[in-house]
Design a protein around this motif. Structure first.
Motif, PDB file in Angstrom:
ATOM      1  N   ASN A  14      28.261 -22.170  96.977  1.00 43.45           N
ATOM      2  CA  ASN A  14      27.894 -22.083  95.660  1.00 43.45           C
ATOM      3  C   ASN A  14      27.736 -20.442  95.324  1.00 43.45           C
ATOM      4  O   ASN A  14      27.221 -20.045  94.318  1.00 43.45           O
ATOM      5  CB  ASN A  14      26.695 -22.766  95.072  1.00 43.45           C
ATOM      6  CG  ASN A  14      26.808 -23.023  93.823  1.00 43.45           C
ATOM      7  OD1 ASN A  14      27.673 -23.229  92.903  1.00 43.45           O
ATOM      8  ND2 ASN A  14      25.506 -22.998  93.229  1.00 43.45           N
ATOM      9  N   ASP A  22      32.523 -12.059  91.851  1.00 44.16           N
ATOM     10  CA  ASP A  22      32.659 -11.223  90.743  1.00 44.16           C
ATOM     11  C   ASP A  22      33.861 -10.338  90.597  1.00 44.16           C
ATOM     12  O   ASP A  22      34.371  -9.973  89.457  1.00 44.16           O
ATOM     13  CB  ASP A  22      31.087 -10.479  90.886  1.00 44.16           C
ATOM     14  CG  ASP A  22      30.126 -11.311  90.733  1.00 44.16           C
ATOM     15  OD1 ASP A  22      30.083 -12.356  90.004  1.00 44.16           O
ATOM     16  OD2 ASP A  22      29.180 -11.063  91.568  1.00 44.16           O
ATOM     17  N   ALA A  34      32.944 -21.131  97.554  1.00 50.01           N
ATOM     18  CA  ALA A  34      32.724 -21.815  96.874  1.00 50.01           C
ATOM     19  C   ALA A  34      31.778 -22.906  97.296  1.00 50.01           C
ATOM     20  O   ALA A  34      30.898 -23.656  96.717  1.00 50.01           O
ATOM     21  CB  ALA A  34      34.020 -22.758  96.301  1.00 50.01           C
ATOM     22  N   ASN A  87      29.610 -16.839  93.608  1.00 49.50           N
ATOM     23  CA  ASN A  87      30.541 -16.586  92.897  1.00 49.50           C
ATOM     24  C   ASN A  87      31.206 -15.355  93.299  1.00 49.50           C
ATOM     25  O   ASN A  87      30.484 -14.201  93.577  1.00 49.50           O
ATOM     26  CB  ASN A  87      29.769 -16.148  91.293  1.00 49.50           C
ATOM     27  CG  ASN A  87      30.706 -16.339  90.242  1.00 49.50           C
ATOM     28  OD1 ASN A  87      31.859 -17.041  89.786  1.00 49.50           O
ATOM     29  ND2 ASN A  87      30.924 -15.176  89.579  1.00 49.50           N
ATOM     30  N   ASP A 109      23.902 -17.459  95.542  1.00 44.97           N
ATOM     31  CA  ASP A 109      22.949 -18.628  94.906  1.00 44.97           C
ATOM     32  C   ASP A 109      21.899 -18.995  95.963  1.00 44.97           C
ATOM     33  O   ASP A 109      22.217 -19.902  96.668  1.00 44.97           O
ATOM     34  CB  ASP A 109      23.592 -19.846  94.198  1.00 44.97           C
ATOM     35  CG  ASP A 109      22.260 -20.709  93.643  1.00 44.97           C
ATOM     36  OD1 ASP A 109      21.257 -20.270  93.577  1.00 44.97           O
ATOM     37  OD2 ASP A 109      22.666 -21.877  93.406  1.00 44.97           O
TER      38      ASP A 109
END
Length: 91
Positions: free
Chosen positions: A27, A31, A24, A29, A53
């Protein structure tokens, strides 16, 4: 960028939370995630599919953060690009 993360080590409280927090902060994610405790020796095993990201944190930075997280937890954390992972295990 999709990546596969593998975590392996002696089970203890907080492994999922620490790895998820590290991701986190980068950044990234999550899945998909799968975890299990193997055998009577309580070996923790977790596999995650994550999307990074690159504008926030590139592969090398995430890898370094996960290595530090793993060292603090006493577990092995390996991250691989999904395309490399798929190629390695293709029959």
């Amino acid at each position: 960028m999709k990546c596969v993360i593998s975590v392996l080590g002696k089970d203890r409280s907080g492994i999922v939370a620490a790895v998820a927090t590290t991701l986190a902060q980068c950044n990234a994610n999550i899945d998909d995630i799968s975890q299990t405790i193997l055998g009577d020796d309580e070996i923790f095993s977790m596999t995650m599919l994550v999307t990074l990201d690159p504008e926030t944190a590139g592969f090398n930075e995430v890898q370094q953060q996960l290595e530090q997280c793993g060292q603090a937890l006493g577990v092995q954390v390996i991250i691989q690009r999904e395309d490399v992972f798929q190629f390695m295990y293709k029959i």
